[in-house]
Each structure stands twice: as C-alpha cells, then as structure tokens.
Motif scaffolding. Sequence first.
Motif, PDB file in Angstrom:
ATOM      1  N   GLY A 106      14.686  -7.912 -38.852  1.00  0.00           N
ATOM      2  CA  GLY A 106      14.544  -8.949 -37.902  1.00  0.00           C
ATOM      3  C   GLY A 106      15.695  -8.923 -36.979  1.00  0.00           C
ATOM      4  N   LYS A 107      17.003  -8.490 -37.392  1.00  0.00           N
ATOM      5  CA  LYS A 107      18.030  -8.441 -36.286  1.00  0.00           C
ATOM      6  C   LYS A 107      17.485  -7.267 -35.230  1.00  0.00           C
ATOM      7  N   GLU A 108      17.258  -6.362 -35.704  1.00  0.00           N
ATOM      8  CA  GLU A 108      17.050  -5.239 -34.631  1.00  0.00           C
ATOM      9  C   GLU A 108      15.813  -5.879 -33.597  1.00  0.00           C
ATOM     10  N   LEU A 109      14.758  -6.288 -34.214  1.00  0.00           N
ATOM     11  CA  LEU A 109      13.863  -6.925 -33.362  1.00  0.00           C
ATOM     12  C   LEU A 109      14.133  -7.939 -32.494  1.00  0.00           C
ATOM     13  N   ARG A 110      15.014  -8.935 -32.906  1.00  0.00           N
ATOM     14  CA  ARG A 110      15.846  -9.770 -32.072  1.00  0.00           C
ATOM     15  C   ARG A 110      16.437  -9.025 -30.744  1.00  0.00           C
ATOM     16  N   GLN A 111      17.152  -7.955 -31.147  1.00  0.00           N
ATOM     17  CA  GLN A 111      17.884  -7.362 -30.208  1.00  0.00           C
ATOM     18  C   GLN A 111      16.939  -6.519 -29.138  1.00  0.00           C
ATOM     19  N   ASN A 112      16.009  -6.155 -29.486  1.00  0.00           N
ATOM     20  CA  ASN A 112      14.909  -5.726 -28.625  1.00  0.00           C
ATOM     21  C   ASN A 112      14.176  -6.803 -27.736  1.00  0.00           C
ATOM     22  N   ALA A 113      14.046  -7.941 -28.422  1.00  0.00           N
ATOM     23  CA  ALA A 113      13.425  -9.111 -27.740  1.00  0.00           C
ATOM     24  C   ALA A 113      14.452  -9.556 -26.654  1.00  0.00           C
ATOM     25  N   ILE A 114      15.603  -9.503 -26.961  1.00  0.00           N
ATOM     26  CA  ILE A 114      16.788  -9.921 -26.031  1.00  0.00           C
ATOM     27  C   ILE A 114      16.936  -9.048 -24.578  1.00  0.00           C
ATOM     28  N   ARG A 115      16.849  -7.820 -25.128  1.00  0.00           N
ATOM     29  CA  ARG A 115      16.552  -6.754 -24.013  1.00  0.00           C
ATOM     30  C   ARG A 115      15.275  -7.053 -22.972  1.00  0.00           C
ATOM     31  N   MET A 116      14.312  -7.356 -23.695  1.00  0.00           N
ATOM     32  CA  MET A 116      13.022  -7.589 -22.942  1.00  0.00           C
ATOM     33  C   MET A 116      13.388  -9.037 -22.006  1.00  0.00           C
ATOM     34  N   LYS A 117      14.089  -9.724 -22.763  1.00  0.00           N
ATOM     35  CA  LYS A 117      14.107 -11.171 -22.040  1.00  0.00           C
ATOM     36  C   LYS A 117      14.966 -10.685 -20.640  1.00  0.00           C
ATOM     37  N   GLU A 118      15.838 -10.110 -20.667  1.00  0.00           N
ATOM     38  CA  GLU A 118      16.684  -9.679 -19.580  1.00  0.00           C
ATOM     39  C   GLU A 118      15.965  -8.941 -18.531  1.00  0.00           C
ATOM     40  N   ASN A 119      15.143  -7.827 -18.924  1.00  0.00           N
ATOM     41  CA  ASN A 119      14.285  -7.214 -17.936  1.00  0.00           C
ATOM     42  C   ASN A 119      13.273  -8.143 -17.333  1.00  0.00           C
ATOM     43  N   ILE A 120      12.606  -9.144 -18.078  1.00  0.00           N
ATOM     44  CA  ILE A 120      11.738 -10.059 -17.491  1.00  0.00           C
ATOM     45  C   ILE A 120      12.337 -10.872 -16.465  1.00  0.00           C
ATOM     46  N   ARG A 121      13.739 -11.306 -16.864  1.00  0.00           N
ATOM     47  CA  ARG A 121      14.369 -12.106 -15.838  1.00  0.00           C
ATOM     48  C   ARG A 121      14.794 -11.566 -14.646  1.00  0.00           C
ATOM     49  N   VAL A 122      14.980 -10.223 -14.531  1.00  0.00           N
ATOM     50  CA  VAL A 122      15.213  -9.337 -13.404  1.00  0.00           C
ATOM     51  C   VAL A 122      13.915  -9.247 -12.683  1.00  0.00           C
ATOM     52  N   SER A 123      12.653  -9.005 -13.233  1.00  0.00           N
ATOM     53  CA  SER A 123      11.437  -9.207 -12.863  1.00  0.00           C
ATOM     54  C   SER A 123      10.959 -10.388 -11.853  1.00  0.00           C
ATOM     55  N   VAL A 124      11.431 -11.590 -12.363  1.00  0.00           N
ATOM     56  CA  VAL A 124      10.980 -12.578 -11.653  1.00  0.00           C
ATOM     57  C   VAL A 124      11.861 -13.174 -10.623  1.00  0.00           C
ATOM     58  N   SER A 125      13.149 -12.696 -10.655  1.00  0.00           N
ATOM     59  CA  SER A 125      14.345 -12.872  -9.725  1.00  0.00           C
ATOM     60  C   SER A 125      14.025 -12.124  -8.286  1.00  0.00           C
ATOM     61  N   LYS A 126      14.537 -12.825  -7.371  1.00  0.00           N
ATOM     62  CA  LYS A 126      14.515 -12.041  -5.804  1.00  0.00           C
ATOM     63  C   LYS A 126      14.753 -10.719  -6.080  1.00  0.00           C
ATOM     64  N   GLY A 127      13.707  -9.949  -5.376  1.00  0.00           N
ATOM     65  CA  GLY A 127      13.944  -8.323  -5.378  1.00  0.00           C
ATOM     66  C   GLY A 127      13.014  -7.828  -6.543  1.00  0.00           C
TER      67      GLY A 127
END
Length: 452
Positions: free
Chosen positions: A414-435
């Motif tokens: 579960g800890k490894e999945l959470r780390q993967n999810a946190i990285r995905m969260k950051e990638n999504i944040r970049v996608s919806v930000s300007k640029g």
Amino acid sequence: MENQILPKRPYVVIAPFPFQGHISPMLQLATALHSRGFSIIIAHTIFNSPTPSNHPDFTFLPIPDNLPDHPDTSIEKRLDLVKTINTNCQEPLRESLAQFITQGDGNDRVACIIYDTIMYCSEAVAHHFKIPCINFRTVPASVALLYDSLPMLAAQGHIPYPNSKLEDLVPGFPALRFKDISTSDLGSFKDVLEDRIFTNASSKYSANIWNTVDHLEQTELTLFQKRYPLPFFSVGPLHMIAPSSSTSLREADSTCISWLDKQAPHSVIYVSVGSLAVLEKKVIHEMAWGLANSKQPFLWVIRTDLASESECNLLPDEFIQSVGERGCIVKWAPQSEVLAHSAVGGFWSHCGWNSTLESLSQGVPMICQPCNGDQYINARYLSHVWKLGLHFENALEKEPIKQAILRLMVDQEGKELRQNAIRMKENIRVSVSKGGSSYESMNALAELILSY
C-alpha cells in the motif's frame, strides 16, 4: 476613441445523458467554457434534472422525455433506457432549440452542440440546424478503444467466448482479460454490438473531447486518433479545471468533514460504490464486518437505495456498537472534498471514471471493486497498468475484505501504491496548470468552437 462593443460570444449547447456520472463532467465542461466567455445552454431531460440555481449563468432548456416518474435504472435495463431516452428526446430537443433560436435577438448564435456519447440523438438535431456537433466522452480512452474494437473481435471469432477463455488476454489489449470486457450485465454480445453507443461507424461528429489526461492515456489516445483522425481534446480532470461548480444530484452530508478532521493523516479508508450500484444486504454485512475487523477508521457512503432489498436498517446493531467513533456513515458525501482531506489514505471504489479521476488527482490509492460495465476495465488499468490500486477479485466476504484493507492501508504494498499515486497527483497538477496539456487543450477547444 469611441468605446468599441465587443462581439457577443456564441452559445454552446451542452447535452448530457441524465446519470450522475455523465451530468457532472458535462456541467464542469460547461463551467470551463463559460469562464472562457461562451454562453451556455444546458439541454437536459426532466428525469434527473440538474439544479439551475447552482449555475445561475447558464440557460437551462428542459427536454420532455416521456419517462415514468421513477424509470428502471438497473444495469439489466440500462441499454433499453438509453434507447428510450434518445428516441423520446430527439424531436423535443429539436423543437426546444428551434424555439430558443427564434425567440433570440438575432445575436444569439449557436456555435455547436457538445453531446454525451450516449445522448446521440443530439447529432440528428445538430445536423437539422446545420451546426457542428462535438462528441464528449465520459469514459477513458482505454474503454472507448475496447468498445470500438468489439465488432472486430467478433469478426475474428474472439467473442462471444467460452468460460474457458475468461483468464485469456484479449488480442490487441495486453492488459485486459476476456473477463474484464464482459457485457453480460448489459445483455448478449449481439445486443451490445447492435447498440449505437458501442460504435463510431455511423457518427458524424466533428471532434472528440476526453475527460482524461495525456500523461495517463497517451498510448490509447494516439491509437484512437489513428482510427478516427478528427480533432481531439483531452481536457481532464474536469473537476480540477472547473472546481467551483456544484454538480451532484444528491445532497451531500458535510458533517463527515468534521469527523475527518479528528483522524490521523492517511489513516481513513473511504468507501463508496457510486450513485447507481445496488448490493445485496448480505454483501453489505460482509463489507461492514471486513471494515470493523480491519480496525482502520473508515468513512462509508451507504445510499438509501444501495441495497437490493428495501429495508431501513441495513447494518446490524452489533456492528455499530463494535466500531463506535472509528466509523462514520453518511448517505452521500462531498467526494472531492473527502478525497482532498489529509486524513484519507485509501479509496474503496467501484472505479467509475469520475471517482477514479478524483482519487488520482488527490494522490489517493484505491481498492478496486468494479460493479458493472466499463468499471472492470478501469479497475484492470488501475491495478495492472498504472499501478495505482488493488483489484479486489475475491468473494465479497469479511476476511478477504479485511486483508485487502490492510494491504492498502498498512502493508508495504500500500505504501508503494501511495507513492505512485502521489506522483500521479503531481503529473495531473502540471497538466491542468497554465502551459500543461489539459490547460492548453481546453484553450484549443475554445478556439475550435470560435472558428465555427
């Protein structure tokens, strides 16, 4: 210099199908387009009508649907309901839109109709008025690609398939087994293959809009684009593009937030199987004791219509006494707010696409318990492709449920999945930000509509 009057931006008609998981992203899309200056018309059925007061800047166009007060929305009747709504609504939609146009001041130009894939009667209406129509996809590209491939798989003799092939991989889809693409809950494969919502062959839309993220589905989006070389716009997650709009058809119980405030970070498992799933009472009891025996704090959404049996008390008294303050049960939750809360460490979900995007956007890993249709494909991608969840495929009994919760919330897995999810969260944040890719795709969509 004289003041110049800027030309009024055109109207965009938004035509959602009347299910919660379809209405929400389309209202979010409408909010995003309105923020870019477009006037918005929401053409909606009487059944499951959205609340106009939540969107005072939109024009709401009620469409008579000739449905009973409480139509059968069970999975077995869902294809029939889709066909009935499209048959019943085509002419009323045309008449209502014609009335709106004729009553306008001459400057109320309708640029296009953006319609839910399964509200396909909108296409004929758009063609009647000689205006473009754009297809909005409420499922991920992975699901759309699979559904579009069903006729080919049938022609090659792969479907229907015997039970002996359930665990075999689907040709052309290395992540999916035949059991993941079952449509038996919707009807026979023959019925599904003949249904309009599973084919693009007869469609005449001018572009595709996807509520997804390039980073998540680049391969699938590229493959779909090769099959259908039309403009496409991946603008998701739309709940992050238009976060302020209220789109729920149910009233959320926000008291659960104060309960979450008292819990330790990442300690709570949030449980919700969406707005349509129906479970047997004995399954709900097994879920209850699995949660209780895990000793993990939990927030559980138990809708009044969750059980197949009509009973007021779905949970045994001894369960409530057993969990005490460790559990919080509500009829409906403000899900985006819940998943954004620091106390939530996991999401036991049916894997509807909106719920999946909301979870990934907040870096919350999932226990995947699909209930029907495309949810099985989403669960498989979450667990075996994106590595963001555990696919629960055991019998829904208390001991396997307990073990799945502990795997996600306590164990190293579960800890490894959470780390993967946190990285995905950051990638999504970049996608919806300007640029970012989704931000720029939304701008490109606005430019396309203005060009009509």
